[in-house]
Design a protein around this motif. Structure first.
Motif, short mmCIF file in Angstrom:
data_model
loop_
_atom_site.label_atom_id
_atom_site.label_comp_id
_atom_site.label_asym_id
_atom_site.label_seq_id
_atom_site.Cartn_x
_atom_site.Cartn_y
_atom_site.Cartn_z
N PRO A 95 -8.77 -2.11 -38.24
CA PRO A 95 -8.75 -0.76 -38.82
C PRO A 95 -8.93 0.32 -37.75
N ARG A 96 -8.78 1.56 -38.19
CA ARG A 96 -9.01 2.71 -37.32
C ARG A 96 -10.38 2.61 -36.65
N LEU A 97 -10.41 2.90 -35.35
CA LEU A 97 -11.68 2.86 -34.63
C LEU A 97 -12.52 4.07 -35.01
N ASP A 98 -13.74 3.80 -35.47
CA ASP A 98 -14.65 4.89 -35.84
C ASP A 98 -16.07 4.34 -35.80
N PRO A 99 -16.71 4.38 -34.61
CA PRO A 99 -18.03 3.76 -34.47
C PRO A 99 -19.06 4.29 -35.46
N GLY A 100 -18.97 5.52 -35.87
CA GLY A 100 -20.00 6.07 -36.75
C GLY A 100 -19.71 5.94 -38.22
N SER A 101 -18.64 5.28 -38.60
CA SER A 101 -18.24 5.22 -40.00
C SER A 101 -18.37 3.81 -40.56
N SER A 102 -18.74 3.72 -41.83
CA SER A 102 -18.79 2.44 -42.51
C SER A 102 -17.61 2.26 -43.46
N ALA A 103 -16.64 3.17 -43.39
CA ALA A 103 -15.53 3.14 -44.35
C ALA A 103 -14.80 1.80 -44.36
N SER A 104 -14.63 1.19 -43.20
CA SER A 104 -13.89 -0.07 -43.13
C SER A 104 -14.78 -1.26 -42.78
N LYS A 105 -16.08 -1.07 -42.74
CA LYS A 105 -16.96 -2.16 -42.31
C LYS A 105 -17.76 -2.77 -43.46
N LEU A 106 -17.42 -2.43 -44.67
CA LEU A 106 -18.07 -3.05 -45.81
C LEU A 106 -17.61 -4.49 -45.95
N PRO A 107 -18.40 -5.37 -46.54
CA PRO A 107 -17.94 -6.76 -46.72
C PRO A 107 -16.63 -6.79 -47.51
N SER A 108 -15.64 -7.44 -46.97
CA SER A 108 -14.34 -7.51 -47.64
C SER A 108 -13.60 -8.74 -47.16
N ASP A 109 -12.49 -9.04 -47.83
CA ASP A 109 -11.71 -10.19 -47.43
C ASP A 109 -11.08 -10.01 -46.05
N PHE A 110 -11.01 -8.76 -45.56
CA PHE A 110 -10.50 -8.55 -44.21
C PHE A 110 -11.43 -9.18 -43.18
N TRP A 111 -12.72 -9.12 -43.42
CA TRP A 111 -13.70 -9.66 -42.48
C TRP A 111 -14.11 -11.09 -42.82
N ASN A 112 -13.65 -11.59 -43.94
CA ASN A 112 -14.03 -12.94 -44.35
C ASN A 112 -13.05 -13.95 -43.74
N ALA A 113 -13.54 -14.68 -42.76
CA ALA A 113 -12.67 -15.62 -42.03
C ALA A 113 -12.83 -17.03 -42.59
N ASP A 114 -11.76 -17.80 -42.48
CA ASP A 114 -11.81 -19.22 -42.80
C ASP A 114 -12.65 -19.89 -41.71
#
Length: 1023
Positions: A932-951
């Protein structure tokens, strides 16, 4: 005087005649003597019998078979060889040729046919419990400092997870048949029948390791048997001449994986990208970018690689072991001494002002002496004395803070600093040797890698452990045949002494000279001074006293075999000045066999724990198991001659678990002044695990073996908070929940089911070629039935987060790609309420409950838990003449992992993955976008989601070994009976589905000390 001699002169042999006759006899004997070469194999498996004693009867000429089963002995034609080995019938062979093949036939006491069970041993053919075992040969193939690492993938039903690789302090987790509780589920570990840690043992002092899995196997341990049992049996001496075994190993270790942070130049580019896309001016000018690109002014524009500079690619480990064994019919002995040296991953520099060494390293010496003594025909005794001394050295890292005087916190801080410090932030030291940092540094300005590792002091931890076990067994055959009594007493003492020498260090920052832009000045920053070394001493100790006393009975009556045992056990562990941990109990076992065909066994444990209130301390834990050896039936022997052995078994029983995650005396009400800090519940009891197991064991065509089990466990009485039983807000329960004093209850229920399969094929072709293939696999899946969970409101897509789901199930949002424009955001559901207002490049979250807005009500299960449902292993070994080769693969499947933290997110720094982050330029150019877009101060894309859920599935080459055993002629030149050289490796290859390979798949945290791969060479010499 005899009359026949009267008047005669007796013939007298002169001395010269006697000498001539003796010399002639010697010459004749020498001419008849020859070297006889032989090989000893098991009559059924055709595998080599190692360590068999080969003696010429009536002489002192004795030798032993080597790892290939081969031996050479000097003998004359007509002399008789006596071949003996524990567990085999004695073989007598008359010498009539230069070579011989001996086939050893097992006896009922065969060690390979004997299984270690709770408080005893049984013939494998008559065991009706679920038990898996491994011998020491496989353990010695793993070049690791921690014995537990060698078990991964070896035994079906045992899951081994290595979380970190700190020298002398590896974090290991063991699970038998998965997870069945929210409380502690580490199995009970016994070494020679006594509860002891086994991970520090030297592999060459271990005989076998077994895991006890079902209720039939663990009911005798009662309140501590629900999580299964790991039983370690150490080596013992055997009758015969002394055997000396010496091993040297040199190992080079390397991290399996490390994060790949961006270069100084790439960091500056990405930092500017973040600023521009958020409508701000770039931080770095073109001139500064050029300095970072060329590295021509490193004093002011550093060009670093913090991870690569402070974490080594290769670092050594050395191991040496010497053991001696032997004995006679009266006394047998096994004694060993082992030495281990291991360095850590961090690079350390000597601080010239103080003469101390902060290098991460460990030195350990193991020792053991096991003695077995036959006092007389009816009394036997044994004595085991063992222990280890370990000196472990580490940097202090964070001075004057006791919370960091342990490996987890200390090294997590170092690794966190390496990950969050961009490679263009600062150098290590000024020209005068002062530590550099910068105000730009995120987090604590004092957390500078160089300073924490080299200038904060050291902590030296000395651990001494001595264990002693004395046992005696008295035959009571004078009362009735088969009756005996046995008493075992054990005492362990462990002392830990830690010396801490620590100091703070002054920080400086590099800045451009105000009047000379081509030079640099160094200004003080931070508040810590350069202090002197202060000294602190920390001590702790604990001891254990264990006593077992039993009456045993074993008798055969024609077709009937009967055994019985009654045992009393008392266990006490004292840690520092805490109240002792106490267990007391009674154990009973009865086994019955009819013609080795129909088998039955009943076990019980009646024991208790000081964890619970009076009146609730003791519990009864029974089990019943039955078995049928089908191949003992004549009709099956005739119909299926290819079926060498087949046994069907079943067991059911109840066992307990009093492991409440370290909490003690939850039945007590505690006060902190005038306020209650804990409300007790005097009705608390242990968890109850009801276990059912069905098993099959078979051997086909003599060489192929198969074992399969299916199991079901329902665990209830699980200790849980009573959240779901108290109305919200009633009687101030909101405050109670915050303080955590609401009493817990025995109400949780979880079920766990699965199956295990293992198969092996062993074949000896001719006298020289042997191969062995073994595979195993296990599947288990648990489900939460009740954990007092509060139901979520009706608008939630999933109203529960645990009930009906596996333990540890991840929850998060489903995603639908990235927002690629402002219009895209306007056309999508409103998700600003769950994080920062989205911008182009952020993740889109899906509306799962259909209410038209994204909230936490849209969270759904993601993949599976971190604990794998499938575990498997496959091993093969081949030997030809003196060469041998072995390989073992291990893996897991149906596992998820939520990747997060500083190894993956751009919280303070950027890694190589971030180069493919969404940007308008990449999107417009059609370039690959994987982040996702780089934004160190934002949690917009860092919530638990299937994007971050790895096999989280993986498969790895756990072990590989190649060896060569010199022939007798060559090894004899150094006075040895066998010389073997070998090379092996650990974790050599790993295949997984992580999007980026920045973390070992066994680890479950981004700041954990690395797990290692290893390359090892070794030499083993036997005399």
């Amino acid at each position: 005087m005899n009359n026949d001699c009267k008047g005669r002169i007796r013939p007298v042999l002169s001395l010269p005649m006697i000498i001539v006759m003796l010399l002639a006899s010697v010459i004749v004997t020498a001419q008849d003597t020859k070297l006889v070469a032989g090989r000893i194999v098991d009559s059924v498996s055709r595998l080599p019998v190692v360590g068999a004693s080969v003696a010429i009867t009536g002489t002192t000429n004795v030798t032993r078979s080597n790892e290939s089963g081969a031996f050479v002995i000097s003998a004359a034609t007509g002399q008789v060889l006596e071949i003996t080995h524990v567990g085999y019938k004695t073989q007598m062979h008359t010498v009539d040729a230069d070579s011989v093949l001996i086939e050893m036939v097992t006896t009922s006491e065969d060690l390979s046919d004997i299984v270690v069970v709770g408080y005893g041993q049984q013939k494998k053919a008559s065991v009706v419990a679920a038990i898996s075992s491994i011998n020491a040969t496989a353990l010695k193939q793993t070049p690791a400092a921690n014995l537990g690492i060698a078990l991964a993938g070896r035994l079906p039903g045992l899951s081994v997870l290595q979380r970190s690789g700190v020298p002398g302090g590896e974090q290991m987790e063991f699970y038998i048949r998965g997870r069945s509780t929210v409380n502690g589920q580490q199995p009970l570990v016994l070494v020679d029948g006594v509860e002891r840690d086994f991970t520090a043992l030297d592999p060459r002092e271990v005989e076998t390791i077994s895991i006890l899995k079902d209720a039939s196997a663990t009911a005798v341990y009662g309140v501590r048997g629900a999580n299964g049992v790991i039983m370690v049996t150490t080596r013992r001496g055997h009758s015969g001449k002394p055997k000396i075994d010496v091993t040297f190993e040199q190992t080079w270790q390397s991290p399996t994986r490390l994060p790949k942070m961006t270069s100084a130049y790439d960091y500056a580019l990405l930092r500017n990208q973040v600023e521009v896309q958020d409508g701000r001016q770039p931080i770095y000018t073109d001139e500064e970018l050029e300095h970072y690109r060329t590295g021509d002014f490193k004093e002011l524009y550093p060009v670093r690689d913090f991870v690569g500079e402070f974490m080594r690619d290769l670092f050594p480990m050395r191991r040496m072991n010497v053991n001696v064994s032997g004995g006679n019919e009266k006394m047998r002995y096994f004694t060993t001494v082992g030495y281990l040296f291991q360095e850590g991953v961090f690079r350390i520099e000597k601080f010239p002002e103080y003469d101390y060494d902060p290098t991460s390293k460990a030195n350990r010496v193991n020792f053991r002496s096991n003695f077995d003594i036959n006092i007389n025909k009816s009394l036997k005794m044994f004595l085991n004395i063992s222990g280890y001394m370990q000196k472990k050295n580490d940097p202090v890292v964070v001075p004057n803070n006791g919370a960091y005087l342990n490996d987890i916190n200390a090294y997590s801080t170092v690794i966190g600093s390496l990950l969050q410090t961009p490679n263009n932030y600062h150098n290590d030291i000024t020209p005068d040797g002062e530590v550099l940092s910068t105000f730009l540094k995120g987090g604590n300005i004092n957390n500078v890698p160089y300073g924490m590792l080299n200038r904060s002091g050291f902590r030296n931890t000395l651990t001494n452990q001595v264990t002693a076990t004395l046992g005696a067994e008295q035959s009571l055959a004078f009362i009735t045949k088969g009756l005996s009594a046995r008493v075992i007493a054990s005492y362990d003492n462990t002392a830990v002494n830690q010396q801490v020498r620590q100091r703070t260090f002054q920080l400086y920052e590099a800045k451009r000279h105000p009047t000379n832009p081509d030079s640099v000045i160094y200004e003080r920053t931070g508040t810590n001074p350069n202090s002197t070394l202060s000294d602190a001493q920390l001590q702790s100790q604990w001891n254990l006293l264990n006593i077992d006393a039993s009456i045993n009975y074993a008798r055969s009556f024609g077709d009937h075999d009967l055994t019985a045992m009654g045992l009393f056990t008392r266990y006490q562990r004292v840690i520092n000045i805490q109240l002792p941990f106490n267990y007391i109990g009674y154990v009973g076992r009865v086994t019955y066999g009819f013609r080795d065909k129909y088998l039955a066994e009943a076990n019980f444990g009646y024991n208790g724990s000081e964890q619970f209130a009076p009146g609730h301390k003791m519990g009864f834990f029974p089990s019943l198991s039955v078995g049928w050896v089908a191949t003992q039936e004549e009709f099956l022997q005739d119909a299926a001659p290819w079926l060498t052995f087949a046994k069907i078994r079943a067991s059911y029983g109840q066992v307990g678990n009093d492991n409440m995650n370290g909490a003690r005396f939850a039945f007590l009400t505690l006060w902190n002044g005038s306020l209650e800090s804990q409300i007790g519940n005097e009705q608390l009891v242990w968890e109850k695990a009801n276990k059912l197991n069905l098993g099959l064991e078979a051997r086909l065509f003599r060489d192929f073996s198969l074992e399969a089990d299916v199991f079901y466990e329902r665990r209830n009485n699980i200790l849980i908070p009573a959240d779901g039983l108290v109305p919200t807000g009633m009687f101030g329960t909101g405050g109670v929940f915050v303080s955590g004093i609401l009493p817990k209850i025995n109400a949780g229920e979880i079920e766990n089911r699965g199956f295990e399969v293992s198969a092996a094929y062993k074949k000896l072709i001719g006298n020289d070629f042997r191969f062995d293939v073994r595979v195993n696999g296990a599947y288990n899946k648990n489900k939460v039935l009740y954990l007092s969970e509060v139901m979520l409101p009706e608008e939630y897509a999933y109203r529960t987060r645990s009930t009906g789901l596996p333990l540890g199930q991840y929850f998060g949002y489903k995603t639908a790609g990235f927002f690629n424009s402002e219009q895209d955001i306007m056309d999508w559901y409103d998700q600003s309420g769950i994080g920062a207002t989205p911008k182009p490049g952020d993740l889109k979250y899906m509306d799962m409950n259909g209410d038209g807005i994204i909230t936490d009500a849209d969270m759904v299960p993601l993949g599976g838990p971190e604990f794998p449902a499938w575990t498997f292993g496959a091993a093969t070994s081949i030997s030809f003449k003196g060469f041998d080769f072995s390989m073992m693969w291990q893996g897991v499947a149906e596992r998820s992992f939520l990747i997060e933290g500083q190894r993956f997110f751009e919280t303070f720094n950027f890694n190589e993955w971030h180069k493919e982050a969404w940007s308008q330029q990449r999107y417009d150019a059609g370039l690959p976008i994987t982040y996702p877009r780089l934004d160190p101060g934002s949690s917009a894309s860092k919530l638990p989601s299937d994007f971050w859920n790895a096999d989280g599935s993986y498969i790895r080459l756990r072990n590989l070994e190649v060896g060569y055993t010199l022939n007798k002629r060559l090894s004899g030149k150094v006075g040895s009976s066998a010389v073997r050289i070998y090379a092996n490796g650990l974790n050599l290859l790993t295949f997984d589905r992580y999007p980026v390979k920045y973390q070992d798949p066994e680890q479950n945290g981004s700041l954990l000390y690395p797990v290692f791969k290893a390359y090892n060479i070794g030499l083993n010499v036997t005399f």
